[in-house]
Design a protein around this motif. Structure first.
Motif, PDB file in Angstrom:
ATOM      1  N   ALA A 289       0.808  -1.214   0.000  1.00 56.99           N
ATOM      2  CA  ALA A 289       0.000   0.000   0.000  1.00 56.99           C
ATOM      3  C   ALA A 289       0.843   1.266   0.000  1.00 56.99           C
ATOM      4  CB  ALA A 289      -0.960  -0.023   1.190  1.00 56.99           C
ATOM      5  N   PRO A 290       1.844   1.399   0.908  1.00 56.67           N
ATOM      6  CA  PRO A 290       2.682   2.598   0.838  1.00 56.67           C
ATOM      7  C   PRO A 290       3.420   2.732  -0.485  1.00 56.67           C
ATOM      8  CG  PRO A 290       2.967   1.487   2.953  1.00 56.67           C
ATOM      9  CD  PRO A 290       2.181   0.579   2.074  1.00 56.67           C
ATOM     10  N   ALA A 291       3.870   1.599  -1.044  1.00 57.96           N
ATOM     11  CA  ALA A 291       4.569   1.657  -2.320  1.00 57.96           C
ATOM     12  C   ALA A 291       3.653   2.167  -3.422  1.00 57.96           C
ATOM     13  CB  ALA A 291       5.111   0.268  -2.675  1.00 57.96           C
ATOM     14  N   GLN A 292       2.390   1.706  -3.415  1.00 60.45           N
ATOM     15  CA  GLN A 292       1.429   2.164  -4.406  1.00 60.45           C
ATOM     16  C   GLN A 292       1.122   3.646  -4.222  1.00 60.45           C
ATOM     17  OE1 GLN A 292      -2.252   0.049  -4.313  1.00 60.45           O
ATOM     18  NE2 GLN A 292      -3.069   1.027  -6.143  1.00 60.45           N
ATOM     19  N   ALA A 293       0.995   4.068  -2.950  1.00 62.04           N
ATOM     20  CA  ALA A 293       0.724   5.482  -2.677  1.00 62.04           C
ATOM     21  C   ALA A 293       1.887   6.352  -3.140  1.00 62.04           C
ATOM     22  CB  ALA A 293       0.471   5.674  -1.184  1.00 62.04           C
ATOM     23  N   GLN A 294       3.111   5.902  -2.926  1.00 65.59           N
ATOM     24  CA  GLN A 294       4.279   6.655  -3.365  1.00 65.59           C
ATOM     25  C   GLN A 294       4.321   6.760  -4.881  1.00 65.59           C
ATOM     26  OE1 GLN A 294       7.679   4.782  -1.617  1.00 65.59           O
ATOM     27  NE2 GLN A 294       7.197   5.435   0.473  1.00 65.59           N
ATOM     28  N   THR A 295       3.951   5.689  -5.564  1.00 65.71           N
ATOM     29  CA  THR A 295       3.925   5.709  -7.027  1.00 65.71           C
ATOM     30  C   THR A 295       2.885   6.701  -7.534  1.00 65.71           C
ATOM     31  OG1 THR A 295       4.601   3.389  -7.113  1.00 65.71           O
ATOM     32  CG2 THR A 295       3.596   4.309  -9.092  1.00 65.71           C
ATOM     33  N   GLN A 296       1.692   6.699  -6.897  1.00 66.25           N
ATOM     34  CA  GLN A 296       0.638   7.626  -7.296  1.00 66.25           C
ATOM     35  C   GLN A 296       1.051   9.068  -7.031  1.00 66.25           C
ATOM     36  OE1 GLN A 296      -2.993   8.012  -4.925  1.00 66.25           O
ATOM     37  NE2 GLN A 296      -4.212   7.725  -6.782  1.00 66.25           N
ATOM     38  N   THR A 297       1.686   9.319  -5.892  1.00 60.93           N
ATOM     39  CA  THR A 297       2.129  10.671  -5.561  1.00 60.93           C
ATOM     40  C   THR A 297       3.178  11.158  -6.553  1.00 60.93           C
ATOM     41  OG1 THR A 297       1.696  10.293  -3.208  1.00 60.93           O
ATOM     42  CG2 THR A 297       3.168  12.112  -3.771  1.00 60.93           C
ATOM     43  N   ALA A 298       4.095  10.262  -6.940  1.00 59.01           N
ATOM     44  CA  ALA A 298       5.126  10.636  -7.912  1.00 59.01           C
ATOM     45  C   ALA A 298       4.501  10.965  -9.268  1.00 59.01           C
ATOM     46  CB  ALA A 298       6.142   9.502  -8.054  1.00 59.01           C
ATOM     47  N   GLN A 299       3.518  10.153  -9.674  1.00 55.39           N
ATOM     48  CA  GLN A 299       2.818  10.425 -10.933  1.00 55.39           C
ATOM     49  C   GLN A 299       2.071  11.754 -10.847  1.00 55.39           C
ATOM     50  OE1 GLN A 299      -0.383   7.758 -11.850  1.00 55.39           O
ATOM     51  NE2 GLN A 299      -0.683   8.547 -13.921  1.00 55.39           N
ATOM     52  N   GLY A 300       1.424  11.994  -9.709  1.00 61.10           N
ATOM     53  CA  GLY A 300       0.700  13.239  -9.526  1.00 61.10           C
ATOM     54  C   GLY A 300       1.613  14.444  -9.563  1.00 61.10           C
ATOM     55  N   HIS A 301       2.806  14.308  -8.993  1.00 60.93           N
ATOM     56  CA  HIS A 301       3.771  15.409  -9.017  1.00 60.93           C
ATOM     57  C   HIS A 301       4.194  15.735 -10.445  1.00 60.93           C
ATOM     58  CE1 HIS A 301       7.937  17.104  -8.677  1.00 60.93           C
ATOM     59  NE2 HIS A 301       7.273  17.911  -7.865  1.00 60.93           N
ATOM     60  N   SER A 302       4.426  14.707 -11.249  1.00 59.97           N
ATOM     61  CA  SER A 302       4.815  14.920 -12.648  1.00 59.97           C
ATOM     62  C   SER A 302       3.700  15.616 -13.422  1.00 59.97           C
ATOM     63  CB  SER A 302       5.163  13.585 -13.309  1.00 59.97           C
ATOM     64  OG  SER A 302       6.244  12.954 -12.652  1.00 59.97           O
ATOM     65  N   LEU A 303       2.448  15.174 -13.210  1.00 54.85           N
ATOM     66  CA  LEU A 303       1.321  15.795 -13.887  1.00 54.85           C
ATOM     67  C   LEU A 303       1.124  17.233 -13.420  1.00 54.85           C
ATOM     68  CD1 LEU A 303      -1.189  12.798 -13.719  1.00 54.85           C
ATOM     69  CD2 LEU A 303      -0.199  13.764 -15.807  1.00 54.85           C
ATOM     70  N   PHE A 304       1.339  17.469 -12.129  1.00 60.70           N
ATOM     71  CA  PHE A 304       1.197  18.826 -11.595  1.00 60.70           C
ATOM     72  C   PHE A 304       2.221  19.761 -12.219  1.00 60.70           C
ATOM     73  CE2 PHE A 304       2.283  22.189  -8.644  1.00 60.70           C
ATOM     74  CZ  PHE A 304       1.040  22.683  -8.292  1.00 60.70           C
ATOM     75  N   ILE A 305       3.459  19.326 -12.317  1.00 62.45           N
ATOM     76  CA  ILE A 305       4.507  20.147 -12.918  1.00 62.45           C
ATOM     77  C   ILE A 305       4.154  20.488 -14.360  1.00 62.45           C
ATOM     78  CG2 ILE A 305       6.922  20.176 -13.653  1.00 62.45           C
ATOM     79  CD1 ILE A 305       6.553  20.560 -10.680  1.00 62.45           C
ATOM     80  N   ALA A 306       3.608  19.516 -15.084  1.00 61.71           N
ATOM     81  CA  ALA A 306       3.314  19.728 -16.498  1.00 61.71           C
ATOM     82  C   ALA A 306       2.075  20.579 -16.731  1.00 61.71           C
ATOM     83  CB  ALA A 306       3.138  18.369 -17.192  1.00 61.71           C
ATOM     84  N   SER A 307       1.070  20.503 -15.850  1.00 65.89           N
ATOM     85  CA  SER A 307      -0.225  21.117 -16.138  1.00 65.89           C
ATOM     86  C   SER A 307      -0.646  22.223 -15.185  1.00 65.89           C
ATOM     87  CB  SER A 307      -1.321  20.032 -16.142  1.00 65.89           C
ATOM     88  OG  SER A 307      -1.007  18.988 -17.028  1.00 65.89           O
ATOM     89  N   CYS A 308      -0.069  22.290 -13.998  1.00 65.55           N
ATOM     90  CA  CYS A 308      -0.581  23.207 -12.969  1.00 65.55           C
ATOM     91  C   CYS A 308       0.452  24.185 -12.420  1.00 65.55           C
ATOM     92  CB  CYS A 308      -1.164  22.413 -11.797  1.00 65.55           C
ATOM     93  SG  CYS A 308      -2.194  21.007 -12.258  1.00 65.55           S
ATOM     94  N   SER A 309       1.721  23.840 -12.523  1.00 64.28           N
ATOM     95  CA  SER A 309       2.755  24.631 -11.856  1.00 64.28           C
ATOM     96  C   SER A 309       2.929  26.016 -12.455  1.00 64.28           C
ATOM     97  CB  SER A 309       4.096  23.876 -11.899  1.00 64.28           C
ATOM     98  OG  SER A 309       4.512  23.675 -13.250  1.00 64.28           O
ATOM     99  N   SER A 310       2.543  26.207 -13.708  1.00 63.85           N
ATOM    100  CA  SER A 310       2.716  27.523 -14.324  1.00 63.85           C
ATOM    101  C   SER A 310       1.891  28.585 -13.606  1.00 63.85           C
ATOM    102  CB  SER A 310       2.320  27.473 -15.807  1.00 63.85           C
ATOM    103  OG  SER A 310       0.978  27.043 -15.950  1.00 63.85           O
ATOM    104  N   CYS A 311       0.796  28.184 -12.969  1.00 64.47           N
ATOM    105  CA  CYS A 311      -0.039  29.128 -12.219  1.00 64.47           C
ATOM    106  C   CYS A 311       0.176  29.002 -10.714  1.00 64.47           C
ATOM    107  CB  CYS A 311      -1.521  28.910 -12.542  1.00 64.47           C
ATOM    108  SG  CYS A 311      -1.990  29.304 -14.236  1.00 64.47           S
ATOM    109  N   HIS A 312       0.212  27.767 -10.210  1.00 66.44           N
ATOM    110  CA  HIS A 312       0.256  27.547  -8.765  1.00 66.44           C
ATOM    111  C   HIS A 312       1.677  27.425  -8.214  1.00 66.44           C
ATOM    112  CE1 HIS A 312      -4.085  27.036  -8.219  1.00 66.44           C
ATOM    113  NE2 HIS A 312      -4.082  26.374  -9.357  1.00 66.44           N
ATOM    114  N   GLY A 313       2.677  27.466  -9.077  1.00 68.39           N
ATOM    115  CA  GLY A 313       4.048  27.382  -8.613  1.00 68.39           C
ATOM    116  C   GLY A 313       4.574  25.965  -8.607  1.00 68.39           C
ATOM    117  N   ILE A 314       5.886  25.824  -8.667  1.00 71.92           N
ATOM    118  CA  ILE A 314       6.525  24.510  -8.734  1.00 71.92           C
ATOM    119  C   ILE A 314       6.172  23.650  -7.535  1.00 71.92           C
ATOM    120  CG2 ILE A 314       8.730  23.295  -8.792  1.00 71.92           C
ATOM    121  CD1 ILE A 314       8.056  24.601 -11.408  1.00 71.92           C
ATOM    122  N   ASP A 315       6.125  24.254  -6.356  1.00 72.32           N
ATOM    123  CA  ASP A 315       5.835  23.511  -5.127  1.00 72.32           C
ATOM    124  C   ASP A 315       4.405  23.744  -4.635  1.00 72.32           C
ATOM    125  OD1 ASP A 315       8.463  22.450  -4.946  1.00 72.32           O
ATOM    126  OD2 ASP A 315       9.162  24.358  -4.128  1.00 72.32           O
TER     127      ASP A 315
END
Length: 273
Positions: free
Chosen positions: A41-67
């Motif tokens: 379960a933690p491994a799956q959650a970490q994988t999902q979080t990493a995927q979400g971070h990549s998608l956030f950088i590509a689609s959301c960070s230009s407005c909401h910031g890198i972090d």
């Protein structure tokens, strides 16, 4: 040899053997039943979080910031929670089509898995309201009569008595709820998007939220005993429209009769010598 046999015959030896066997059995059972799942379960959650971070950088960070700390054009998302992200993205309000404008519902370009991945990443930054589970939004056991009362008290002033939406001050508007899913309605109450206030569990309990959702979804399938619904905007609006329409029809009839009488009088005057 005799000393070994003597130790084996010690009264505490039997208890020690039983305790050791129980410990070994517990370790083995935990490894076979729960240990593997808890590690996965933690491994799956970490994988999902990493995927979400990549998608956030590509689609959301230009407005909401890198972090996700926010910028001059968009707020910080730290502490916003997974429910807020899921609502905004599943309804197509985010990514925003136009900065600074009120964002309405539109088709989303993200899959549900991608939305949940981004929501999981935002949740990992600072908690916030979680996405409600199926049982929280299910109509099973809900009281639609109580939901009607709660909706009239807390929601109808903006969304209309049947959830058809309505105008607000400063050029804003409360959207129609006809296309909203039960999950999105619950999330909206939890997070208070746009001009909507936040209805936390201390204000409207989870059971009451469930009742409101059941009422909204049940209203969509109800028949209109008065005929045309006019968007279910309410009896006052429908009565006003009927009164204005009827009065306008009577005015047109009066004008037509007056014009006919004028033509008749004019014709008689022309016939006189």
């Amino acid at each position: 040899m005799s000393s070994i046999i003597a130790r084996r015959r010690h009264p505490a030896a039997g208890y020690a053997a039983v305790a050791g066997g129980l410990v070994a059995f517990g370790v083995l059972y935990g490894t076979l039943s729960g240990g593997g799942a808890s590690a996965a379960a933690p491994a799956q959650a970490q994988t999902q979080t990493a995927q979400g971070h990549s998608l956030f950088i590509a689609s959301c960070s230009s407005c909401h910031g890198i972090d996700a700390q926010g910028t001059s054009v968009a707020p910080s998302l730290v502490g916003a929670g997974a429910a807020a992200v899921d609502f905004q993205m599943s309804t197509g309000r985010m990514p925003a089509k136009e900065l600074g404008a009120e964002n309405g519902r539109k088709p989303t370009t993200f899959t549900q898995d991608e939305i949940h991945a981004i929501a999981g990443y935002i949740s990992s930054l600072g908690g916030g309201p979680a996405i409600p589970g199926p049982e929280q939004v299910s109509a099973n056991g809900a009281n639609t009569a109580l939901g009607s009362e709660l909706f009239s008290t807390n929601c109808a002033q903006c969304h209309g008595f049947a959830g058809a939406g309505g105008a607000l001050t400063y050029g804003k508007s409360a959207p129609s709820l006809n296309a909203s899913t039960p999950t999105q309605i619950y999330e909206a109450m939890l997070t208070g998007p746009e001009a909507m206030p936040v209805f936390g569990d201390g204000t409207i309990t989870p059971a009451e939220k469930k009742d409101i959702i059941a009422y909204i979804t049940a209203t969509r399938s109800e028949a209109n005993p008065g005929g045309f619904s006019l968007g279910r905007t309410g009896t006052t609006t429908e009565g006003l429209l009927g009164w204005i329409g009827g009065l306008g029809f009577l005015v047109l009839i009066a004008m037509w009769l007056t014009a006919k009488r004028r033509d008749h009088v004019k014709g008689e005057s022309e016939q006189q010598p």
